[in-house]
Design a protein around this motif. Structure first.
Motif, PDB file in Angstrom:
ATOM      1  N   VAL A 156       0.851  -1.197   0.000  1.00 38.40           N
ATOM      2  CA  VAL A 156       0.000   0.000   0.000  1.00 38.40           C
ATOM      3  C   VAL A 156       0.882   1.241   0.000  1.00 38.40           C
ATOM      4  O   VAL A 156       2.072   1.179   0.340  1.00 38.40           O
ATOM      5  N   GLN A 157       0.299   2.374  -0.363  1.00 35.73           N
ATOM      6  CA  GLN A 157       1.050   3.633  -0.417  1.00 35.73           C
ATOM      7  C   GLN A 157       0.293   4.714   0.342  1.00 35.73           C
ATOM      8  O   GLN A 157      -0.928   4.849   0.198  1.00 35.73           O
ATOM      9  N   TYR A 158       1.009   5.470   1.144  1.00 35.24           N
ATOM     10  CA  TYR A 158       0.428   6.626   1.831  1.00 35.24           C
ATOM     11  C   TYR A 158       1.118   7.876   1.308  1.00 35.24           C
ATOM     12  O   TYR A 158       2.198   7.809   0.711  1.00 35.24           O
ATOM     13  N   ARG A 159       0.484   9.023   1.532  1.00 40.20           N
ATOM     14  CA  ARG A 159       1.032  10.267   0.980  1.00 40.20           C
ATOM     15  C   ARG A 159       2.178  10.806   1.836  1.00 40.20           C
ATOM     16  O   ARG A 159       3.242  11.132   1.336  1.00 40.20           O
ATOM     17  N   ARG A 160       1.953  10.884   3.137  1.00 45.30           N
ATOM     18  CA  ARG A 160       3.006  11.366   4.036  1.00 45.30           C
ATOM     19  C   ARG A 160       2.696  10.925   5.462  1.00 45.30           C
ATOM     20  O   ARG A 160       1.581  10.488   5.772  1.00 45.30           O
ATOM     21  N   MET A 161       3.686  11.051   6.321  1.00 48.10           N
ATOM     22  CA  MET A 161       3.532  10.734   7.732  1.00 48.10           C
ATOM     23  C   MET A 161       3.816  11.981   8.553  1.00 48.10           C
ATOM     24  O   MET A 161       4.696  12.774   8.206  1.00 48.10           O
ATOM     25  N   GLN A 162       3.058  12.172   9.620  1.00 47.88           N
ATOM     26  CA  GLN A 162       3.347  13.269  10.531  1.00 47.88           C
ATOM     27  C   GLN A 162       3.260  12.764  11.976  1.00 47.88           C
ATOM     28  O   GLN A 162       2.525  11.828  12.284  1.00 47.88           O
ATOM     29  N   ILE A 163       4.067  13.377  12.835  1.00 47.10           N
ATOM     30  CA  ILE A 163       4.102  13.013  14.240  1.00 47.10           C
ATOM     31  C   ILE A 163       3.355  14.074  15.035  1.00 47.10           C
ATOM     32  O   ILE A 163       3.611  15.270  14.895  1.00 47.10           O
ATOM     33  N   ARG A 164       2.408  13.606  15.844  1.00 46.76           N
ATOM     34  CA  ARG A 164       1.627  14.524  16.663  1.00 46.76           C
ATOM     35  C   ARG A 164       1.619  14.010  18.106  1.00 46.76           C
ATOM     36  O   ARG A 164       2.269  13.027  18.436  1.00 46.76           O
ATOM     37  N   ARG A 165       0.840  14.680  18.947  1.00 48.10           N
ATOM     38  CA  ARG A 165       0.653  14.245  20.328  1.00 48.10           C
ATOM     39  C   ARG A 165      -0.825  14.409  20.652  1.00 48.10           C
ATOM     40  O   ARG A 165      -1.257  15.279  21.396  1.00 48.10           O
ATOM     41  N   GLN A 166      -1.647  13.533  20.040  1.00 49.40           N
ATOM     42  CA  GLN A 166      -3.090  13.652  20.146  1.00 49.40           C
ATOM     43  C   GLN A 166      -3.597  13.341  21.548  1.00 49.40           C
ATOM     44  O   GLN A 166      -2.959  12.637  22.311  1.00 49.40           O
ATOM     45  N   ARG A 167      -4.772  13.851  21.842  1.00 52.17           N
ATOM     46  CA  ARG A 167      -5.379  13.650  23.152  1.00 52.17           C
ATOM     47  C   ARG A 167      -5.854  12.220  23.352  1.00 52.17           C
ATOM     48  O   ARG A 167      -5.647  11.621  24.400  1.00 52.17           O
ATOM     49  N   THR A 168      -6.553  11.685  22.368  1.00 46.35           N
ATOM     50  CA  THR A 168      -7.218  10.395  22.569  1.00 46.35           C
ATOM     51  C   THR A 168      -6.879   9.361  21.510  1.00 46.35           C
ATOM     52  O   THR A 168      -7.378   8.237  21.585  1.00 46.35           O
ATOM     53  N   ARG A 169      -6.062   9.698  20.542  1.00 45.02           N
ATOM     54  CA  ARG A 169      -5.744   8.774  19.458  1.00 45.02           C
ATOM     55  C   ARG A 169      -4.266   8.419  19.452  1.00 45.02           C
ATOM     56  O   ARG A 169      -3.410   9.256  19.678  1.00 45.02           O
ATOM     57  N   TRP A 170      -4.015   7.159  19.115  1.00 43.66           N
ATOM     58  CA  TRP A 170      -2.635   6.730  18.909  1.00 43.66           C
ATOM     59  C   TRP A 170      -2.208   6.974  17.471  1.00 43.66           C
ATOM     60  O   TRP A 170      -1.019   7.057  17.176  1.00 43.66           O
ATOM     61  N   GLY A 171      -3.179   7.088  16.586  1.00 47.42           N
ATOM     62  CA  GLY A 171      -2.863   7.346  15.186  1.00 47.42           C
ATOM     63  C   GLY A 171      -4.127   7.622  14.412  1.00 47.42           C
ATOM     64  O   GLY A 171      -5.238   7.423  14.910  1.00 47.42           O
ATOM     65  N   SER A 172      -3.965   8.108  13.193  1.00 47.06           N
ATOM     66  CA  SER A 172      -5.109   8.356  12.323  1.00 47.06           C
ATOM     67  C   SER A 172      -4.631   8.369  10.875  1.00 47.06           C
ATOM     68  O   SER A 172      -3.442   8.528  10.598  1.00 47.06           O
ATOM     69  N   CYS A 173      -5.597   8.190   9.978  1.00 46.94           N
ATOM     70  CA  CYS A 173      -5.302   8.214   8.539  1.00 46.94           C
ATOM     71  C   CYS A 173      -6.351   9.082   7.875  1.00 46.94           C
ATOM     72  O   CYS A 173      -7.555   8.843   8.023  1.00 46.94           O
ATOM     73  N   SER A 174      -5.926  10.108   7.161  1.00 44.80           N
ATOM     74  CA  SER A 174      -6.864  11.017   6.515  1.00 44.80           C
ATOM     75  C   SER A 174      -7.246  10.491   5.136  1.00 44.80           C
ATOM     76  O   SER A 174      -6.584   9.607   4.575  1.00 44.80           O
ATOM     77  N   THR A 175      -8.307  11.052   4.585  1.00 48.09           N
ATOM     78  CA  THR A 175      -8.748  10.642   3.247  1.00 48.09           C
ATOM     79  C   THR A 175      -7.725  10.998   2.184  1.00 48.09           C
ATOM     80  O   THR A 175      -7.728  10.420   1.095  1.00 48.09           O
ATOM     81  N   SER A 176      -6.833  11.944   2.495  1.00 48.43           N
ATOM     82  CA  SER A 176      -5.798  12.323   1.534  1.00 48.43           C
ATOM     83  C   SER A 176      -4.574  11.409   1.607  1.00 48.43           C
ATOM     84  O   SER A 176      -3.632  11.571   0.836  1.00 48.43           O
ATOM     85  N   GLY A 177      -4.585  10.463   2.562  1.00 43.66           N
ATOM     86  CA  GLY A 177      -3.469   9.536   2.674  1.00 43.66           C
ATOM     87  C   GLY A 177      -2.385   9.953   3.640  1.00 43.66           C
ATOM     88  O   GLY A 177      -1.292   9.375   3.642  1.00 43.66           O
ATOM     89  N   THR A 178      -2.676  10.937   4.486  1.00 40.04           N
ATOM     90  CA  THR A 178      -1.715  11.344   5.510  1.00 40.04           C
ATOM     91  C   THR A 178      -1.923  10.507   6.765  1.00 40.04           C
ATOM     92  O   THR A 178      -3.035  10.439   7.294  1.00 40.04           O
ATOM     93  N   ILE A 179      -0.877   9.877   7.238  1.00 39.57           N
ATOM     94  CA  ILE A 179      -0.944   9.072   8.447  1.00 39.57           C
ATOM     95  C   ILE A 179      -0.293   9.850   9.586  1.00 39.57           C
ATOM     96  O   ILE A 179       0.864  10.254   9.490  1.00 39.57           O
TER      97      ILE A 179
END
Length: 248
Positions: A156-179
């Motif tokens: 599979v292919q994703y568009r890009r990865m970003q590092i965050r510090r979310q309140r309640t999520r360990w991760g997410s994937c947007s419709t644009s392919g950003t993880i």
């Protein structure tokens, strides 16, 4: 009700557990609600039409239940500044060493063979900010190649990865392919981190949590249920300093 009025609401009563409670007005909210975050903070979500008296009644009615939820988030390490930072995901353990200001540039952390050398002029919020920036960068360095390798393995292919510090999520994937990945994943075991990466990559095929999505996840990670439970309880693995004021 103005924003100023919201912040002046008497949210605390005798015997209440001290902590961080906030009130947020939302135009989209249809009814009053409460959210308890992993750092122990509480957010009362208020519809635009709600009055101060209505909000106060809601808080009084639900206070006991909210406090019960807050107590479910015991901290592994409430010590600050930390003496040691363990990152199970990477098999790393860093000893924090506070050094004279002339040795380390202001605001800087220097990695010296398992030792984090910190400018001893850093205190409080400034020190926490420096540690969090180091944690984000360490997560970026470590998780980017892991995600790329797993995506190639799964085809599979994703568009890009970003590092965050979310309140309640360990991760997410947007419709644009950003993880987006939570830097606090580094406090988990490697197999749990791999499951989370596979979970988000599966969203590139199914942007939902349908039965088809979970069947695909199971193809990637047969033990996904075990790892998912670990993530559900996983905020307990994160030291308090890494969660305080958690946002994006």
């Amino acid at each position: 009700m103005t924003t100023a009025a919201l912040h002046q609401l008497p949210l605390w009563s005798d015997g209440a557990v001290e902590g961080d409670w906030r009130v947020r007005r939302s135009r989209r909210a249809r009814r009053l609600g409460a959210r308890v975050f992993p750092d122990g903070s509480v957010e009362i979500v208020v519809p635009a039409s709600a009055g101060a008296r209505q909000v106060t009644r809601f808080v009084d009615h639900h206070r006991q239940r909210i406090e019960q939820l807050r107590r479910r988030w015991p901290r592994v390490d409430t010590c600050f500044p930390p003496e040691r930072i363990d990152l199970p995901a990477l098999g790393e353990s860093w000893r924090c060493q506070y050094t004279p200001a002339q040795t380390v540039a202001p605001g800087a952390l220097v990695e010296l063979g398992g030792v984090l050398a910190l400018n001893d002029s850093l205190h409080g919020a400034a020190l926490r900010a420096a540690l969090l920036e180091w944690l984000r960068e360490r997560a970026r360095q470590a998780l980017a190649p892991l995600l790329a390798a797993l995506a190639a393995q799964l085809g599979v292919q994703y568009r890009r990865m970003q590092i965050r510090r979310q309140r309640t999520r360990w991760g997410s994937c947007s419709t644009s392919g950003t993880i987006s990945l939570n830097c606090c994943l580094l406090f988990h075991r490697p197999e749990v981190v791999r499951y989370l990466l596979a979970h988000e990559l599966a969203h590139l095929t199914h942007m939902n949590h349908s039965a088809r999505f979970w069947r695909l996840v199971e193809q990637y990670e047969p033990r996904w249920r075990e790892h998912d439970r670990a993530l559900t309880q996983g905020w307990r693995q994160v030291p308090g300093w890494a969660l305080q004021g958690v946002g994006g």
